[in-house]
Every structure is written in C-alpha cells, then in structure tokens.
Design an enzyme around this catalytic site. Structure first.
Site, PDB file in Angstrom:
ATOM      1  N   LYS A 156       0.882  -1.159   0.000  1.00 16.46           N
ATOM      2  CA  LYS A 156       0.000   0.000   0.000  1.00 16.46           C
ATOM      3  C   LYS A 156       0.922   1.212   0.000  1.00 16.46           C
ATOM      4  O   LYS A 156       1.596   1.497   0.997  1.00 16.46           O
ATOM      5  CB  LYS A 156      -0.905   0.018   1.233  1.00 16.46           C
ATOM      6  CG  LYS A 156      -1.711   1.316   1.314  1.00 16.46           C
ATOM      7  CD  LYS A 156      -2.524   1.462   2.582  1.00 16.46           C
ATOM      8  CE  LYS A 156      -2.824   2.945   2.798  1.00 16.46           C
ATOM      9  NZ  LYS A 156      -3.645   3.201   3.986  1.00 16.46           N
ATOM     10  N   GLY A 201      -8.097   8.821   9.381  1.00 15.77           N
ATOM     11  CA  GLY A 201      -8.454   8.830  10.803  1.00 15.77           C
ATOM     12  C   GLY A 201      -9.480   9.873  11.200  1.00 15.77           C
ATOM     13  O   GLY A 201      -9.766  10.039  12.378  1.00 15.77           O
ATOM     14  N   ALA A 209      -9.417   5.430   3.578  1.00 16.91           N
ATOM     15  CA  ALA A 209      -9.339   6.520   4.547  1.00 16.91           C
ATOM     16  C   ALA A 209     -10.571   7.411   4.593  1.00 16.91           C
ATOM     17  O   ALA A 209     -11.130   7.779   3.565  1.00 16.91           O
ATOM     18  CB  ALA A 209      -8.132   7.419   4.302  1.00 16.91           C
ATOM     19  N   GLY A 210     -10.992   7.735   5.812  1.00 12.48           N
ATOM     20  CA  GLY A 210     -12.049   8.715   6.018  1.00 12.48           C
ATOM     21  C   GLY A 210     -13.392   8.156   6.437  1.00 12.48           C
ATOM     22  O   GLY A 210     -14.265   8.908   6.872  1.00 12.48           O
ATOM     23  N   ASN A 259      -9.304   1.700   9.089  1.00 10.27           N
ATOM     24  CA  ASN A 259      -8.636   1.301  10.334  1.00 10.27           C
ATOM     25  C   ASN A 259      -9.320   1.934  11.534  1.00 10.27           C
ATOM     26  O   ASN A 259      -9.945   1.277  12.352  1.00 10.27           O
ATOM     27  CB  ASN A 259      -7.148   1.694  10.277  1.00 10.27           C
ATOM     28  CG  ASN A 259      -6.348   1.181  11.463  1.00 10.27           C
ATOM     29  OD1 ASN A 259      -6.881   0.729  12.470  1.00 10.27           O
ATOM     30  ND2 ASN A 259      -5.050   1.235  11.362  1.00 10.27           N
ATOM     31  N   THR A 260      -9.246   3.271  11.609  1.00 10.88           N
ATOM     32  CA  THR A 260      -9.711   3.974  12.802  1.00 10.88           C
ATOM     33  C   THR A 260     -11.196   3.747  13.088  1.00 10.88           C
ATOM     34  O   THR A 260     -11.592   3.644  14.257  1.00 10.88           O
ATOM     35  CB  THR A 260      -9.425   5.479  12.657  1.00 10.88           C
ATOM     36  OG1 THR A 260      -8.070   5.641  12.231  1.00 10.88           O
ATOM     37  CG2 THR A 260      -9.602   6.210  13.968  1.00 10.88           C
TER      38      THR A 260
END
Lengths: 66, 265
Positions: free
Chosen positions: B106, B167, B194-195, B216-217
């Site tokens: 990635k 995040g 992301a986001g 992830n977050t």
C-alpha cells in the site's frame, strides 16, 4: 569501529558481520529486514556481509498500521 | 436504467492483480486498545487482508512480534505510512518485501502532517519505480480522476482514493469525484481508503461503485471494535448489492406506490 544502527551510534569490533550484529543485539531474526547504507541486504547475505566504519544500518519490523 | 447498473461489474469477488478476495473489506491493525481486541475485530470483519506498518526495531527492549497476533490466513499488506518522499517509500516497500516475502504494497507518500494528505507527485514517482521492480502497487491518493489515470498508466494494480482525511471519520466528502472515477475508469479496481467513520459511510462508498473499502480507525476507535467490524462487513455487502442492483432514479416529487384508482369515496 563506529556504525549507526537505527540512528544510534554503536561501537563494534572490526570484522563484525551483519548476522553477528543481529545476534549481539539479541533480535529475533524472523520478520525483520535490514538496510545497509540504504540498500536492502537479503537475509541469505547477512552472514557474508562485513560491516565497515561509519556504516548506517536500518533494522525494521512490523507494527500496527492502517 | 441507471448508469450505476450499467457500470456494475458482474464479478463477485474483489480482484487485485489476479488475486481474488471474497471480502471487499480491508482493515488496519493500528490503534486497537489491545491485540486481543484487534484479533476479535479482524475475525468479525471477515476481512482477508490487513495492513501493517514498517518501523525501526526498538533496540533497547525486546519487542514481541506483533505479527503473531494476526491470523496466518490473512494476507498482509505492508504500507509505506509515514514516508514523505518517493525515495523513503520505495526503501520501505523494499524492506517490507524482504521481510514478508510479499510483493503487495500500500503506497502512501504523505505531503503534510496536519492533513496527512498525499503528495501525489511523489506518490506517482514511487509508483513508477515500484511497478518496475515487480511490486503490486496499491496507492493512496487524492480523489482525483486525472491522478487515478496516471497511477493506472504507471501500472498500479488498483487505485485507492481517500474519502476524507486519514483517521478523521468524516465519511465520503466528495461522492461526485468517486462516482466520476468509477464511471470513467470502469475496469479499474477502486478501493476507497481513509475517512470512513461508520457503517453508512462504507455502504455509500460501495453504492458509488467502489470495489472495496480500506479502513482502520473507524473500527479500532469504535467503543466495541468487533461489533463495528461486523457492521462494516454488512454495510459493504449491502452497498455492493445496492450498486449491482442499480438504484431507482431520484425524482423531486412524490410518486404514489399504491394505485390511484379504486380508492373509496
């Protein structure tokens, strides 16, 4: 001789190989990778790679990330 | 027929460089409160691929291998997070390949600490080098069609546009950009990276035509990561189905669902 391991200065005996350095640092040899002066050194070459004064060594492993 | 239905790919699996994944969810391994919590979230998510970061080994203490907490069945996707130049990203990718014996990466080249927005120029430069070296490159980049085309021309195996800052959990900030990318690049593997903040964000990404979502977050910082992982799994399945089904056209005014005739007077 003086080398830098992950940015930290380290005094080593002359004629130390990369494999010996890993042993001295007490690192697990699995799932790590090593760069010597910005070039990856294959695991199979660790034993035969002799370190020189002022060498810069990066030893990495894996951590959580996204 | 809506454009979404026309553009919908019949393929059932997420395909990256010929590798098939039944799950369209890729998740991270950072920020969990404990390895146990991470493991249960991974299991609940059904994800088959997880991202990891490459960092210096601490020399002053013994570090337990974090990789031992990952199921051996998972495909590991190393990232180049934290790199600000193409050169550092390439070095990081090479180290990851040597340690993990995987050509997947990635690619992430950051341009700014506050936003963690990508440096598209450096990303493209790194992508070209890594593709030449045989890597399967999955680049994180701004949700920009022209950049997507350049990355695909460079030989990237997929495009991974951001939905919002890493995040941030803000959700899909520019759905039009993702939709345009999908319509203009129907054959590209597009993974929204992301986001995403909650399940509906993931569903929207999929409804816009994404082939997958990387997060992830949203899972790691949920009060109950395993429950959120399940929610994400279901949202991605629902969003994908809705995309393939082809949504109804929007109209401004009502259209009665019950017959207008035969109402008692």
């Amino acid at each position: 001789m003086r080398v830098f391991v992950n940015g930290d200065e380290k005094d080593l005996n002359a004629r130390t190989s990369l494999a010996e350095l890993i042993e001295q640092l007490d690192l697990p040899a699995v799932r790590i990778a090593i760069e010597l002066n910005r070039e990856v050194v294959r695991r199979s070459d660790w034993g035969g790679t002799m370190l020189k004064d002022e060498d810069r060594i990066e030893i990495v492993h894996f951590v959580g990330g996204g | 027929m809506s454009t979404a239905a026309t553009a919908a790919s019949p393929k059932e699996k997420l395909i990256i460089a010929g590798r098939e994944f039944s799950s369209r969810l890729i998740i991270g391994t950072g920020k969990y409160r404990s390895y146990e919590q991470m493991r249960s979230a991974h299991e609940a998510s059904g994800a088959e691929m997880v991202t990891v970061a490459v960092r210096r080994v601490p020399l002053d203490r013994s570090s337990e291998s974090f990789l031992d907490y990952l199921s051996p069945a998972l495909q590991i996707l190393p990232n180049t997070a934290g790199c600000y130049t193409a050169e550092d990203a390439v070095r990081t990718a090479r180290l990851a390949r040597e340690a993990l014996q995987t050509d997947l990466v990635k690619l992430e080249v950051i341009g700014d600490q506050t936003t963690l927005f990508p440096d598209n120029e450096q990303t493209l430069e790194a992508a070209r080098i890594l593709v030449k070296e045989g890597f399967v490159v999955l680049p994180y980049f701004n949700d920009d069609l022209i950049m997507a085309k350049k990355l695909l021309d460079a030989g990237c195996a997929a495009i991974m546009p951001l939905a919002a800052p890493i995040g941030s959990g803000l959700g899909i900030q520019n759905p039009a950009n993702l939709r345009i990318m999908r319509e203009q690049l129907p054959d590209a593997t597009m993974i929204v990276d992301a986001g995403v903040g909650t399940a509906s964000d993931a569903a929207i990404a999929m409804e816009l035509g994404a082939d997958g979502v990387l997060m992830n977050t949203a899972i790691a910082e949920a009060e109950d990561p395993a429950k959120m992982a399940t929610a994400m799994k279901l949202a991605i399945e629902a969003g994908r189905l809705a995309y393939v089904a082809g949504r109804m056209a929007k109209r401004l005014y009502a259209s009665a669902s019950s017959p207008l005739q035969g109402v008692i007077r």
